[in-house]
Structure formats: C-alpha cells, structure tokens
Design a protein around this motif. Structure first.
Motif, PDB file in Angstrom:
ATOM      1  N   PHE A1055       0.830  -1.213   0.000  1.00  0.00           N
ATOM      2  CA  PHE A1055       0.000   0.000   0.000  1.00  0.00           C
ATOM      3  C   PHE A1055       0.864   1.262   0.000  1.00  0.00           C
ATOM      4  N   TYR A1056       2.183   1.103  -0.023  1.00  0.00           N
ATOM      5  CA  TYR A1056       3.094   2.243  -0.226  1.00  0.00           C
ATOM      6  C   TYR A1056       4.377   1.709  -0.851  1.00  0.00           C
ATOM      7  N   CYS A1057       5.223   2.613  -1.318  1.00  0.00           N
ATOM      8  CA  CYS A1057       6.484   2.214  -1.941  1.00  0.00           C
ATOM      9  C   CYS A1057       7.480   1.823  -0.867  1.00  0.00           C
ATOM     10  N   ALA A1058       7.766   0.527  -0.800  1.00  0.00           N
ATOM     11  CA  ALA A1058       8.734   0.001   0.162  1.00  0.00           C
ATOM     12  C   ALA A1058       9.777  -0.822  -0.580  1.00  0.00           C
ATOM     13  N   ASP A1059      10.943  -0.955   0.017  1.00  0.00           N
ATOM     14  CA  ASP A1059      12.027  -1.679  -0.633  1.00  0.00           C
ATOM     15  C   ASP A1059      11.717  -3.146  -0.928  1.00  0.00           C
ATOM     16  N   PRO A1060      11.201  -3.948   0.012  1.00  0.00           N
ATOM     17  CA  PRO A1060      10.983  -5.377  -0.281  1.00  0.00           C
ATOM     18  C   PRO A1060      10.101  -5.650  -1.497  1.00  0.00           C
ATOM     19  N   PRO A1061       8.921  -5.021  -1.623  1.00  0.00           N
ATOM     20  CA  PRO A1061       8.124  -5.312  -2.834  1.00  0.00           C
ATOM     21  C   PRO A1061       8.762  -4.764  -4.108  1.00  0.00           C
ATOM     22  N   LEU A1062       9.499  -3.635  -4.022  1.00  0.00           N
ATOM     23  CA  LEU A1062      10.185  -3.109  -5.207  1.00  0.00           C
ATOM     24  C   LEU A1062      11.281  -4.071  -5.658  1.00  0.00           C
ATOM     25  N   ILE A1063      12.029  -4.644  -4.709  1.00  0.00           N
ATOM     26  CA  ILE A1063      13.063  -5.628  -5.042  1.00  0.00           C
ATOM     27  C   ILE A1063      12.425  -6.847  -5.696  1.00  0.00           C
ATOM     28  N   LYS A1064      11.249  -7.213  -5.213  1.00  0.00           N
ATOM     29  CA  LYS A1064      10.575  -8.407  -5.725  1.00  0.00           C
ATOM     30  C   LYS A1064      10.177  -8.267  -7.182  1.00  0.00           C
ATOM     31  N   GLU A1074      19.584  -5.430  -2.424  1.00  0.00           N
ATOM     32  CA  GLU A1074      19.084  -6.371  -1.420  1.00  0.00           C
ATOM     33  C   GLU A1074      20.038  -6.468  -0.226  1.00  0.00           C
ATOM     34  N   TYR A1075      21.325  -6.652  -0.536  1.00  0.00           N
ATOM     35  CA  TYR A1075      22.277  -6.834   0.555  1.00  0.00           C
ATOM     36  C   TYR A1075      22.651  -5.513   1.216  1.00  0.00           C
ATOM     37  N   THR A1076      22.560  -4.406   0.505  1.00  0.00           N
ATOM     38  CA  THR A1076      22.734  -3.092   1.136  1.00  0.00           C
ATOM     39  C   THR A1076      21.629  -2.857   2.156  1.00  0.00           C
ATOM     40  N   MET A1077      20.411  -3.206   1.775  1.00  0.00           N
ATOM     41  CA  MET A1077      19.272  -3.034   2.677  1.00  0.00           C
ATOM     42  C   MET A1077      19.463  -3.846   3.950  1.00  0.00           C
ATOM     43  N   ILE A1078      19.872  -5.115   3.787  1.00  0.00           N
ATOM     44  CA  ILE A1078      20.030  -5.994   4.946  1.00  0.00           C
ATOM     45  C   ILE A1078      21.163  -5.508   5.846  1.00  0.00           C
ATOM     46  N   VAL A1079      22.299  -5.114   5.221  1.00  0.00           N
ATOM     47  CA  VAL A1079      23.457  -4.681   6.007  1.00  0.00           C
ATOM     48  C   VAL A1079      23.156  -3.391   6.759  1.00  0.00           C
ATOM     49  N   ILE A1080      22.606  -2.383   6.062  1.00  0.00           N
ATOM     50  CA  ILE A1080      22.326  -1.091   6.702  1.00  0.00           C
ATOM     51  C   ILE A1080      21.270  -1.250   7.781  1.00  0.00           C
ATOM     52  N   ALA A1081      20.201  -1.991   7.459  1.00  0.00           N
ATOM     53  CA  ALA A1081      19.151  -2.212   8.456  1.00  0.00           C
ATOM     54  C   ALA A1081      19.715  -2.982   9.649  1.00  0.00           C
ATOM     55  N   GLY A1082      20.493  -4.019   9.372  1.00  0.00           N
ATOM     56  CA  GLY A1082      21.056  -4.827  10.453  1.00  0.00           C
ATOM     57  C   GLY A1082      21.971  -4.031  11.349  1.00  0.00           C
ATOM     58  N   ILE A1083      22.873  -3.234  10.738  1.00  0.00           N
ATOM     59  CA  ILE A1083      23.826  -2.451  11.537  1.00  0.00           C
ATOM     60  C   ILE A1083      23.096  -1.429  12.400  1.00  0.00           C
ATOM     61  N   ASN A1084      22.204  -0.671  11.791  1.00  0.00           N
ATOM     62  CA  ASN A1084      21.540   0.412  12.532  1.00  0.00           C
ATOM     63  C   ASN A1084      20.574  -0.114  13.588  1.00  0.00           C
ATOM     64  N   PHE A1085      19.807  -1.157  13.243  1.00  0.00           N
ATOM     65  CA  PHE A1085      18.896  -1.707  14.243  1.00  0.00           C
ATOM     66  C   PHE A1085      19.680  -2.345  15.389  1.00  0.00           C
ATOM     67  N   THR A1086      20.754  -3.055  15.046  1.00  0.00           N
ATOM     68  CA  THR A1086      21.563  -3.714  16.090  1.00  0.00           C
ATOM     69  C   THR A1086      22.235  -2.690  16.977  1.00  0.00           C
ATOM     70  N   TYR A1087      22.828  -1.664  16.375  1.00  0.00           N
ATOM     71  CA  TYR A1087      23.543  -0.665  17.159  1.00  0.00           C
ATOM     72  C   TYR A1087      22.586   0.105  18.072  1.00  0.00           C
ATOM     73  N   ARG A1140      15.062 -11.978   3.521  1.00  0.00           N
ATOM     74  CA  ARG A1140      15.033 -11.757   2.070  1.00  0.00           C
ATOM     75  C   ARG A1140      13.585 -11.638   1.594  1.00  0.00           C
ATOM     76  N   PRO A1141      13.332 -10.718   0.646  1.00  0.00           N
ATOM     77  CA  PRO A1141      11.961 -10.543   0.154  1.00  0.00           C
ATOM     78  C   PRO A1141      11.497 -11.744  -0.672  1.00  0.00           C
ATOM     79  N   THR A1142      10.378 -12.322  -0.307  1.00  0.00           N
ATOM     80  CA  THR A1142       9.719 -13.387  -1.068  1.00  0.00           C
ATOM     81  C   THR A1142       8.248 -13.030  -1.171  1.00  0.00           C
ATOM     82  N   GLU A1143       7.486 -13.867  -1.916  1.00  0.00           N
ATOM     83  CA  GLU A1143       6.040 -13.626  -2.042  1.00  0.00           C
ATOM     84  C   GLU A1143       5.369 -13.638  -0.672  1.00  0.00           C
TER      85      GLU A1143
END
Length: 1190
Positions: A1055-1064, A1074-1087, A1140-1143
C-alpha cells in the motif's frame, strides 16, 4: 704547544660540563637562558663528534702500525652502523642548534616557554590502596589526585574505537552467516553451521560483554567494585573456557588432532629413527683432549666452589640480606645449573671414546640451556633495576624492593625462562634427522641441530631468531635504560667515596653483562653456517664454563656495602583551564552570507555524494572498468565521500545554527579523520601514478605485475599508514593546552588554528605537523613525479599518435587531480600558522574539503573515454534487457482488492490517522506550553511525536486516496520520495528511541549529574544526530533503489512504496540493493538496540538497588512506557527488513507494515500519556486554564 694544551683543556672542561649537564634529569628553568641552552646543544654535538671520532680513529691508528690491515665482517658492520647513526645525529643536532638560535634571537620573550620540557603522568598523593586484584585503569584513575582527563579520554577513545570497529565486523559477518544458514536446505548443514557459530558466539558474548561493562562507562565507586567481579571472567574464566568451548564438542578439532598424530607417526616412519647423537666435541686431537679435560675440570670445580660459596655466604650473613645479594644468590644458582648442564658431559667426552648422547637427553640439555639462558638475562636485568632503585631512589628502596617484591620478580624470571625453553624445545623436537647424527659441538645446541636436520627448519630458525632477538633486546633495553638513569645520579653525588662505591657495584655488574650478552649475541643473531658453528663452539666455552666461574669473582672480590644519598625530584603541575567545547567561527560572521553559503555548499555536498557514489557503482557493475586504474579510482571516490562527510555536515549545521560549537572529543575526532583521509588520498594518488607508469611503461608485464592481489596490497598501505599517522598526530593535538580560549577561526577543527589558539604544548605539535606533512607530501609527490618522468619518456617513444593521445588523456585527468589537491595542501600546511595564514587557509580549505571531492569524479569521467563507453554500454544493456520499459509510474495493489473492504478500511484508517495527528500534535503543543514538562525526557518525546506525524503522513494520505480511487497509481518520482522519507524517518525514530533510553539511564543511574550532563545544548546535539544521520543514510539507500530496473511488471504488492516489494518486481540491480538493505538495516537496528539494551541493563541494576518502593514504582513506570514503544517498533521492523523478500514475506509484510506506519504512531502518545502522572497533570492544568479564560 701551549695553545694546543689549552684547547684540549677547554675541550676537557666542556666535555665534563656536557656529561654533568646532559645527564641531569631536569633543566633548571631559572637558568634556562639562550646561552645555557646553546651550551647544552653544543655539549650534545661534542659528545656525538667524540663517538664518531672514536668509532674510526683507533682502528685507523692500529692499521698504521700493523702489517695485516684486516677487519672482520661483524667488526666492519659495527663501525658502519655507528658511523651512519652519528652522522645522521650530527645532521639533526646542527639543525636543532640552528632552530635554537632562531628561537633565542627572533623570539627571546617566548624562548623559555617554547624551548621547555613537559611531562605528563598521573600523580598519586599518598593514597596507594588500589581497589582491585590487579592494576587496572579505572581504579588507578579513581586513585589519582591529578588531572585524569587525558587518561580518561585516551582510555575511552582507544577502548571505544577498537571495540566499535571490531564488533561491527562480527555483527555484519553473523548477519550474512544467518542469511546463509537459513538458505541451507540440509538440516545437517544448518546444525553443523549453528554448532560452530554457537561456540564462537558464546566466546564473543562473554568477552565483549565483560569488556563493555568494564570499560565503557565512567569510573565510579560502584563501577570499580562491579569491575572486580567482572574482571574475574575475562582474566580467568573466559580464558579457561575458550579452549573448552572450541574443542570438546568440535568434531573438526578432534579429527585434526588424530590426523596430526597419524601424520607424525607416518613422518617418523619415513625418516630413520634417531635414538642418539654423536657429539664431536671441541677437538678431535687426542693430545689436546687431556689438556682440555684438566683445564675445564679446574674451571668447573672453581665454578661450583665459587657459586656454592656465594649462595652459602649470602644465606648465612645477615648483612647480605638485601635485594642486591638476593638476586646475586639466584644468579649464582643459575650459573651453577648452567655450568652443570654442559660441563660434566663435555668432560666425559674428553676421556671416553664413546661421545654419544641419547635423543631425550639431548632435548633435556637443549631445554635446560635455553631456559637457564633466559633466566640469567632477566636476572641481570633485575639486578640493573635493583641498582637503579638503590642509587636513584634510596629513600624508597626499602619499601619498593621488599622481600615479597623481590620474590615475585625472581619468580617471573624462572617461570618465563622455563616456558620459553619448553616452547623452543618443542620446535627442536619437530626437526627430523635422516640418519646423520653427528653434532659438531660439545653439547646439544640449536645451531648445529638445525644444520644437521633434513626436514624444513624454517619455523625453528625463525622462532630461534625471534625469541632470542626479542628477549636479548628487551632485557638489554632494561639494562641500558636503568644505566641511563644511574649514571646521572652517580655524577650528581657530591661524595667521592659515594661515587667510588656506586661505580664499584655497577662496574661489576656491567662487566658481567657485557661478557654474557656479547657472547650470546655473537652466538645466536647470525645465520647457521658451517663457519658460524665452528666459531660458536669457541664462543660457547665462555658462556657455559668461563662466565659462570667469573661471576662470583666479579661480584665479590671488590664489593663493599654502602648507601648512596638520594636526591628527591618532584614535578610541578601547571593548571590549565579544561576545555570541553570549541566555538567554530566558520567562513563568515555575516548573516546574509550564511544562508547563501548554506545553499551553495548543500548543493556541492549533494553533487559530491551523487558523483562519487555513482562512480563507485558504475565501476562495480561495469566489466570494462574492472582494471587496476578504476579499482584505485573507486577507492579515491570512497575516500572523497568520507572526506567531504567529515567536514561538510558540521559546516552546514553551523551556517544555520546560532551557537556554532563542537565538543572537544568531536574536534579531536574530526582532526583524526581529516589527517587520516588526507594521507590516504595522497598515497592513493601516488599508487594511481605508479599504476599509470606500469600500464604505459611496461604494458606487457602490466597484467601480471598489477594483479588483483597486488592491487589490494597497494591500496591497503594508504589506509593502514594514513590512520596510524593520524593517530600519532592526533595524540600530539591532544597534548595542546588552551587557557580559556575556545574560538577556532575556521569552519572545522584543523591543526593550524588549534596551534594558533593554544597556550602550551605547541612546539612539538607545530614541528611534528610540519615534519609529517613535509615527509609524506614530499615522498608521495616524488613517487608521482618519478612515475610521470618515466611515463613521459615512454610516451615520447611511442610511434603511434593515437597511442600518445590516449596516454596523455588518461594521465591528464590524474595530473589535474594531483595538481589541485597537492597545491592546496602544500599552501595550507607547509607554512607556520599565523593570523594571515589561518585566514587564507579557510579559503583554501574550501577547495580540498568540498570542491575537490566534487570535481574528482567529473575530472575522471567527462574526458575519460572508458567511463563514457561504460555509461553508454550500461544504457544499451538496460534497453536490451527483455521487455525493459522506462518506468513513469507504479500501480499500488494496496491492502486488499475486495471493494467491500476498501470502504471499511478507508473509514478505519481515516479515524486512525486523525487520532494520530491529534495525539501527536497535541503532545507537541502540551510539552511546549507546560513548564513542568520542560525536561529532556519530554523534549525527546516531542521530537518522537513530530517524527510519528511525518511518518504517518508519508504513507497514510496516499493509502486513503488509493482505497477510494479506481486507478491506484503513484509516479516513479513520488515512489522514490516516499521511499526516501520512509527510510529516513525509520532511522531517525530508532535513534530517538535509543537517545530516550540513554536519557532514562542518566536520570535513574546518575540523578545528581542529570541536569548538568543532559543540558539543553547536549539534548539539541543528541537529537540532531538522528536527523542528520537518518536523512544521510536514506539518501544512499534511495540511490540504490534508483538503480533497480523493471521489466513491464509495475504492480507493487503493497500500500506504499517500500524496498521489499520493489526488489521483488525488479529485473535488474537487485543484488546490491538487497544486501545493502540488509546490512544497513542490520547495523543500525543492532547498534541502536544495543544502546537500548545496555542502558536498560544498567537501569534495572540501579532500580533494584533503590530502597524506596515508590522510587522503584516511578522508575519502572517511565521505563515501562518507553520499553513498550521500543518493543512494538523494533519487533515489526526486524520482522519486515531482516529477511530476504519473497512472495510470502511481502504479503506478511503488508500486515506488519500497518502497525509501524499507522497504528504505532497513533499509540505512542497514548502509551506515554495514559499512565504518565506528569502528562496527566499537565493536561488537567491546560484544561483548567482554558476554562478560566472562558
């Protein structure tokens, strides 16, 4: 003749004055005059000249009288070494004397302060009780009565830097590991992977957890007490458990162990088993063997008698129960063991025809020999230290060198020697011998055994040289350092009798040291050749038989007991004003220009980021740009991004801010990265020049000589060297003192303006800066110039005009970049800081901090044929992709396709959106108008509400529009904008939640310091970081999203423009995104989550210690609200992005996204208000005030 005598007399007086003054520990500031300073420097020059002359003249005089004018190879190297050392010393001494004259004549008023000496260390005022079981920084800082700021800062910076740099590597690695494990189809593979990772994670958690708890916090009484318990884990428990964790349940370790056992058994079978060795001894001549037997028997008897007699005498004589004789008794015991390990077997060989030694006995002899050598050299070092304490600190001698201290010191020597001997003997045990068992020596020693071995001796030789070199050098360094302090102290003794006694005891020790070390160095620090083994046999006689005999004689015949007077030294501490922050004056103080500058530099910064990041992406995805030249260019772009980001964001902030401040730590950090990145960039430019030389000058060898491995090594050097150089330079900056001055006449923290405003410590820093800048700029520039000289010659030799044109084209780009960068830096740094130079430097600095990073990608692309072709091919490739179509808009599927539910969803989410706006805007207004809510907690809460309003408004209005519209579209630009604000606001919110957790920690754990530590200025800075960082990270992520390609499928299942459905739905550019999203999200959320968890761990401990039930209830109430918000927000985000983005994930993500885009922004003001007493009271007062107005 009389003049000559007078000259020598003057030289003698000058030399005597030199020795007395140069060995003096501290220069008397009262007599520190230009003339006095010049005499001291002249003294040093005379001393170096004397050494230089003594190094050459005696041998020259000998050769005049001798017929055989020879010199050994080793003896030739020694004069060479001293010649070069003294010549270079004299060069720089003359330069220092010139500078001293300049300071004395040109700056006479500043001479005493500029040419003074400074020492900085912790001072302890009587209290010597360390609340710990070993010497650690926190309790020592607590104990000190001097200014501990430098020590605290260095401890936090070093610990924080190293922990922060190593931990992200672990976290990022495990994020990728987790993804890889979850992709595995085999359950057995997943189990094995989790098993190996589990061991490592346990070890990491225990070690990092204890270190963080120990060091990442201010030292207080409670922290020191807690750290004693924590320290037990990382000093004993974790070290004990590591091998258990990694081995007991590790199948690979077990298999490796048994394979090693089997391999050793096979190796032993392949080689002839050696059960004994034949010792050839000193000589094979029978007539000499009887003579040698008699001589060495007498020597051995004298050795045993002398050393045993010394031990008994010291034990029975109460007057000799001092540390000096305690160490001497142990030296005698070691000499006795040392001689007994070798001499009896040697005497046996002289009389018997059978000169064999069994293999185990040979190893035992090797072990005892190596162990006793190391014990002896460290006992000699301890004896030197004992002499230093007795002569230089006689009043403290009894307490500092107590019986327990002496026992501990001597125990360490024995233990270290035994362990070193064991390690070296194990390397010897690994040697294999192919039938040859004749050892060309009179005892089992490493050099002849290495010569005899038929297996690879590399590890043994290397180990022998490293261990021997390290231990001999280290122990000798202790001895030399001690005597450097002892000699000045002796020379200051007024009593001739005292000097005589001191020289007597030191002379005995020095004699023993010289004989022992000289023979050992000659024996071990040389290659194991046939000649060296023969020479070594002669040399070994001295340190195995003669030296153990001589030591008791040296230490006893002329040794008397007397005390040396002590001269007390105390350091004067200077009181400098502590600086906590600086004011950056910026480019201009005119308000009307600041807004214009802000717009200009914001545009420049954005162009810099886009240009350099675009260059890196283009090089990464273009096969034709995979050459070394573009590999280095990608790193240059990376450094330019970092370089610009180190300065520009702070400059932009200060252009709009009223208070243009930067913290002391922030200033040092900016200095560190600036210096590091400058050095990295100049050496990358040098490497690129060398690459051009190889490509043009040696094209046939280019592919092999500039391989991928070589390129990685070449690019690693600038990073390593740059950051190490910067660390040294920043430490010198840290040594500057500022007497109340806080205004930096610049737009960032740079060395020249800091030196200009400093009131002390500028001498070393100023000339260190000039020296480092001069050397590094000169060296890198020489590499560039020499490379281009060879390139020019190679180009002029080319017959093809097209080849010359192409070569000049690629070189022209690089030369332009080099000219601009070096020109500005040389103008900035290779001059002494003055008012005019600092003002000019501000203008110049604009170029190399903002303009040059922007120009570099343009310089290397606009006229670069390869880059243009790569761009064209990339466009053609995109257009050639199957069914590729230019995207102008997307179709948003929304939450559901069912028409009957869309109206219901519209009504529900409209109500939710209205409640969200009303709640959050109401919270912001309430906090701004209520004085009781003017605290840091509610300041951060108002920003959380503001972000929630933006967050919800970024998504909900478009969602509501699409629920009622038949054509549920969004333009391509609108989609990217929605993505940008979504990612930015997510990062802003996670870090605001982390800041709020830190605020709760400060309020509960440090209530007395809360007001000062969490002032308005601090809060503004803390809240600025999430906004700046969040929008910067989002820009990078959105650029990666912009790199996606779509092949006819424009239907976004969301219902909005988000990275996972756009990657799909993308058909190109997915991997990096895909891996930039995971790394950046992982680092920032973890930190950010780590900050929250650590804060709440400390909060829980503090709350549980509270005696008041009401206090605990209030603390849990405020923390409970925040914890609820954190749990909801992080839980949904982690579920959404860390996979990882899947259906299935996209479908589930739509439901989850409803919570963090619409529900959570609505709930946050309710969570923080319904059970919050302060908010309720503020609401009641606001309502009552409104009623009164009516």
């Amino acid at each position: 003749m009389n003049k000559t005598v007078q000259s020598y007399g003057l030289l003698g007086d000058l030399s005597d004055h030199c020795w007395r003054e140069s060995w003096h520990g501290r220069i008397d500031q009262g007599k520190f005059t230009p003339a006095y300073s010049y005499v001291l420097l002249s003294c040093q020059l005379v001393l170096s000249g004397s050494v230089l002359s003594t190094n050459v003249t005696p041998k020259m005089l000998v050769n005049f009288l001798s017929e055989k004018k020879t010199i050994s190879y080793a003896a030739c190297l020694v004069p060479c070494y001293f010649f070069f050392a003294m010549v270079i010393t004299e060069y720089y001494m003359l330069a220092v004397m010139t500078y001293d004259r300049y300071m004395a004549i040109c700056n006479p008023l500043l001479y005493s302060s500029k040419m003074s000496k400074g020492k900085y260390r912790l001072i302890f005022c009587g209290s010597n009780l360390i609340s710990h079981f070993y010497c650690a920084d926190p309790p020592l800082i607590r104990l000190s009565c001097s200014d501990t700021f430098i020590k605290k800062t260095s401890m936090f910076v070093v610990a924080g830097f190293n922990l922060s740099n190593s931990l992200p590597i672990i976290l990022i690695s495990y994020l990728f590991i987790l993804i890889a494990i979850l992709r595995m189809q085999s359950a057995e593979g997943r189990r094995k992977a989790f098993s190996t990772c589990g061991s490592h994670l346990v070890a990491v958690t225990v070690f990092y957890g204890t270190l963080f708890c120990m060091y990442v916090g201010p030292p207080t009484d409670k922290s020191v007490e807690q750290s004693k318990i924590i320290a037990v884990f990382y000093t004993f428990v974790s070290l004990m458990f590591n091998p258990i964790i990694y081995s007991l349940r590790n199948k690979d370790v077990k298999q490796a162990f048994w394979k090693l056992v089997k391999r050793n058994a096979i190796m032993k079978r392949n080689f002839t088993s050696v059960t004994e060795f034949i010792l050839l001894g000193l000589t094979s001549r029978v007539e000499l063997q009887i003579l040698f037997f008699v001589v060495f028997l007498v020597v051995y008897v004298a050795t045993v008698a002398g050393n045993l007699g010394m031990i008994v005498l010291i034990q029975t004589n109460a007057r000799l129960h001092t540390p000096m004789y305690f160490f001497l008794s142990h030296l005698s015991f070691v000499d006795l063991c040392f001689s007994s390990n070798v001499t009896p077997k040697m005497l046996q060989i002289f009389l018997l025809e059978k000169t064999t030694i069994s293999y185990p006995a040979c190893l035992v002899q090797c072990y005892l020999f190596i162990a006793l050598v190391h014990v002896e050299i460290y006992i000699l070092a301890l004896m030197t230290f004992d002499r230093y304490m007795a002569i230089c600190n006689p009043l403290l001698y009894g307490s500092k060198m107590s019986q327990s201290v002496c026992t501990s010191l001597i125990t360490v020597s024995y233990m270290y020697g035994a362990l070193t001997g064991l390690m070296e003997t194990m390397w010897t045990y690994n040697l294999a011998f192919c039938g040859h068992n004749k050892i060309n020596h009179f005892y089992c020693a490493d050099p002849p055994l290495i010569k005899l071995a038929c297996s690879d001796t590399y590890h043994k030789e290397t180990s022998m040289f490293v261990v021997a070199g390290f231990n001999l050098s280290f122990s000798l360094l202790i001895i030399l350092t001690s005597y450097l302090y002892i000699f000045p102290a002796i020379l200051r003794i007024s009593s001739t009798e005292g000097k005589h006694k001191a020289f007597s005891t030191c002379g005995s020790h020095l004699t023993a040291v010289i004989i022992f070390y000289a023979t050992l160095f000659f024996m071990y620090l040389r290659p194991t050749l046939k000649e060296s083994v023969e020479q070594g046999k002669m040399v070994a006689v001295f340190y195995t038989t003669v030296i153990p005999m001589l030591n008791p004689m040296i230490y006893s015949l002329r040794n008397k007991d007397r005390l040396i007077p002590h001269i007390d030294r105390r350091e004067k501490m200077l009181n400098f004003t502590d600086v906590t922050e600086f004011i950056l004056l910026g480019l201009t103080s005119q308000k009307e220009l600041q807004v214009a500058f802000f717009i200009i530099f914001l545009v420049v910064y954005l162009v810099t980021m886009v240009g350099n990041i675009g260059m890196m992406i283009l090089i990464k995805i273009s096969p034709q740009l995979s050459s070394p030249m573009y590999f280095f260019l990608s790193h240059l772009s990376f450094v330019d991004v970092w370089f610009s980001s180190n300065v520009t964001p702070k400059m932009l902030e200060n252009l709009l801010s009223t208070r243009k401040t930067i913290s002391y730590t922030g200033c040092l950090t900016q200095c560190f990265f600036f210096i590091a990145l400058v050095h990295v960039e100049i050496f990358i430019l040098s490497v690129m020049a060398f690459d051009r030389y190889m490509a043009i000058g040696k094209p046939l060898l280019y592919g092999s000589k500039m391989s991928r491995v070589v390129c990685i090594r070449l690019i690693s050097f600038p990073y390593i060297y740059g950051f190490l150089t910067s660390l040294a330079a920043t430490l010198w900056t840290h040594g500057l003192y500022f007497c109340g001055k806080t205004e930096i006449n610049h737009f960032y923290c740079a060395d020249p303006p800091l030196i200009k405003m400093a009131c002390a410590g500028t001498f070393v820093k100023e000339y260190t800066m000039l020296f480092l800048a001069g050397i590094n700029f000169t060296y890198s520039l020489i590499v560039v110039i020499i490379s281009y000289l060879f390139i020019l010659v190679a180009i002029l030799r080319m017959r093809s005009a097209e080849g010359r044109r192409k070569a000049f084209s690629t070189c022209g780009s690089h030369l332009t970049a080099v000219g601009v960068f070096y020109g500005t830096l040389i103008f900035m740094y290779l001059q002494r800081p003055t008012e005019e130079s600092v003002e000019q430097g501000k203008m110049v600095a604009v170029f190399y901090t903002t303009v040059i990073p922007m120009l570099n990608p343009m310089i290397y692309s606009l006229r670069n044929k390869d880059v243009k072709e790569a761009l064209d091919k990339h466009r053609l490739y995109i257009k050639a992709m199957p069914n590729f179509t230019d995207v102008t808009e997307f179709l948003l599927v929304g939450l559901t396709r069912r028409q009957e539910l869309q109206v219901l969803f519209f009504a529900v989410f409209l109500v939710v959106y209205m409640v969200t706006l009303l709640g959050n805007v109401g919270m912001i207004i309430l906090i701004s108008i209520s004085p009781p809510l003017q605290s840091p907690m509610y300041f951060f809460l108002s920003h959380l509400s503001f972000v929630d309003v933006l967050f919800s408004s970024n998504v909900t209005p478009k969602m509501l529009e699409n629920l009622l519209s038949e054509r549920k579209t969004i333009s391509y630009v609108g989609c990217l904008i929605q993505c940008y604000f979504f990612i930015a606001l997510v990062h802003v919110e996670v870090y605001i939640l982390a800041v709020m957790a830190f605020d709760r920690y400060m309020a509960i754990c440090n209530p007395l310091l809360y007001s000062s530590k969490m002032s308005r200025v601090v809060c503004v800075r803390l809240i600025s970081v999430p906004y700046v960082y969040g929008f910067s990270v989002s820009l990078i992520c959105t650029l990666w999203t912009y790199g996606l390609y779509f092949c006819e499928n424009f239907e976004i299942n969301h219902f909005y423009c988000a990275d996972p459905p756009l990657i799909k739905i993308a058909c190109g550019g997915v991997y990096i995104k895909e891996y930039t999203m995971i790394v950046i999200a992982g680092i920032n959320f973890t930190y950010s989550l780590s900050v929250v968890l650590i804060s709440y761990s400390l909060i829980v401990v503090a709350v549980l210690r509270m005696r008041s039930a009401d206090g605990r209830k209030k603390a849990f109430s405020t923390c409970g609200s925040h914890l609820t918000a954190v749990s909801m927000f992080y839980g949904t985000l982690i579920f959404m992005y860390l996979r990882r983005p899947t259906e299935e994930s996209v479908e589930q993500g739509k439901m989850v996204a409803v919570f963090y885009t619409t529900v959570i922004p609505m709930l946050n003001p309710m969570i923080y208000s319904l059970r919050n007493k302060d908010v309720k009271e503020a609401v009641s007062k606001a309502i009552a005030k409104a009623n009164l107005r009516k």
